[in-house]
Design a protein around this motif. Structure first.
Motif, PDB file in Angstrom:
ATOM      1  N   SER A  20       0.825  -1.204   0.000  1.00  0.00           N
ATOM      2  CA  SER A  20       0.000   0.000   0.000  1.00  0.00           C
ATOM      3  C   SER A  20       0.863   1.259   0.000  1.00  0.00           C
ATOM      4  N   PHE A  67      -4.947   1.221   2.064  1.00  0.00           N
ATOM      5  CA  PHE A  67      -5.552   0.392   3.107  1.00  0.00           C
ATOM      6  C   PHE A  67      -6.334   1.313   4.047  1.00  0.00           C
ATOM      7  N   LYS A 107     -13.587  -4.845   3.454  1.00  0.00           N
ATOM      8  CA  LYS A 107     -12.946  -6.081   2.990  1.00  0.00           C
ATOM      9  C   LYS A 107     -13.846  -6.834   2.021  1.00  0.00           C
ATOM     10  N   ASP A 166      -8.279  -3.589   1.309  1.00  0.00           N
ATOM     11  CA  ASP A 166      -7.549  -3.911   2.525  1.00  0.00           C
ATOM     12  C   ASP A 166      -7.983  -2.945   3.628  1.00  0.00           C
TER      13      ASP A 166
END
Length: 225
Positions: A2, A28, A41, A46
């Motif tokens: 990320s 994320f 999710k 993420d």
């Protein structure tokens, strides 16, 4: 891996905003609500459960951090300051803040009006542009810009309700909501406030400024071209 973080990710839509608008590669999310983490999710993003006001992540671990319609859900101003402080700490290039515009609440009230989001029960902190500026000054941020976004010229805009409307409403509908006075506004009223904290010269400024209908309110430090 990320390259950006999203504080208050909810269902993950602001992670997608970070990809589509701010040109991040992979983000994320961090959210205190496990149901929202699960929702993000499930949508393929993420996400982790965590408190971004008290965050245990390494300094400079991402290129940028987003706080997209997040700060208004915090309980008080000190929490917003900690969230912004943590976002700055973990970011290398910039921090992007976006939320509802609350600066016009008193002016609208004087006209018998309100934004529909100004009395949402979930909006516990009516963070104003001036307060964002004050936080950035307290944190000694050398380079930032604060904008009002999407100018609202009159009460005909569907984001505007009469004061008598019930709480937790959405856009005004003539058939559903009470009659409202129709007036032209004589001071700036915006739908959103946008803050950009610049942390590096190594950033594509045009991408970060990509949102349209912005009107500069405050600026400090370098004017990136």
């Amino acid at each position: 891996m990320s390259d950006f973080a999203d504080f208050g990710c909810s269902n993950g839509s602001s992670i997608q905003f970070g990809i589509n608008i701010l040109k991040g590669r992979k983000g994320f999310g961090i959210d205190l609500d496990p149901k929202k983490v699960a929702s993000a999710k499930a949508a393929g993003y993420d996400a982790i459960k965590g408190d971004f006001c008290n965050l245990d992540l390494p300094d400079g671990c991402v290129d940028f951090t987003i706080l997209n319609h997040t700060l208004e859900h915090l309980p008080k101003l000190d929490y917003a300051k900690e969230a912004i402080k943590n976002a700055i700490r973990i970011s290398r290039k910039f921090v992007f803040i976006k939320g509802p515009f609350f600066d016009a609440d008193d002016y609208l009230k004087s006209l018998g009006l309100k934004f529909y989001w100004s009395d949402w029960t979930g909006h516990t902190l009516h963070l104003q542009a001036q307060q964002v500026k004050n936080i950035l000054e307290e944190l000694n941020v050398p380079n930032y810009e604060i904008y009002g976004r999407v100018l609202v010229n009159s009460s005909q805009d569907t984001t505007i309700h009469p004061l008598s409307s019930l709480k937790n409403q959405q856009h005004w509908e003539q058939e559903k909501h009470e009659v409202k006075p129709i007036v032209e506004f004589n001071q700036p009223v915006y739908r959103e406030v946008v803050g950009i904290i610049w942390l590096s010269n190594n950033v594509s400024v045009s991408d970060v400024r990509n949102l349209p209908y912005k009107h500069l309110i405050y600026q400090k430090g370098l004017t990136f071209s």
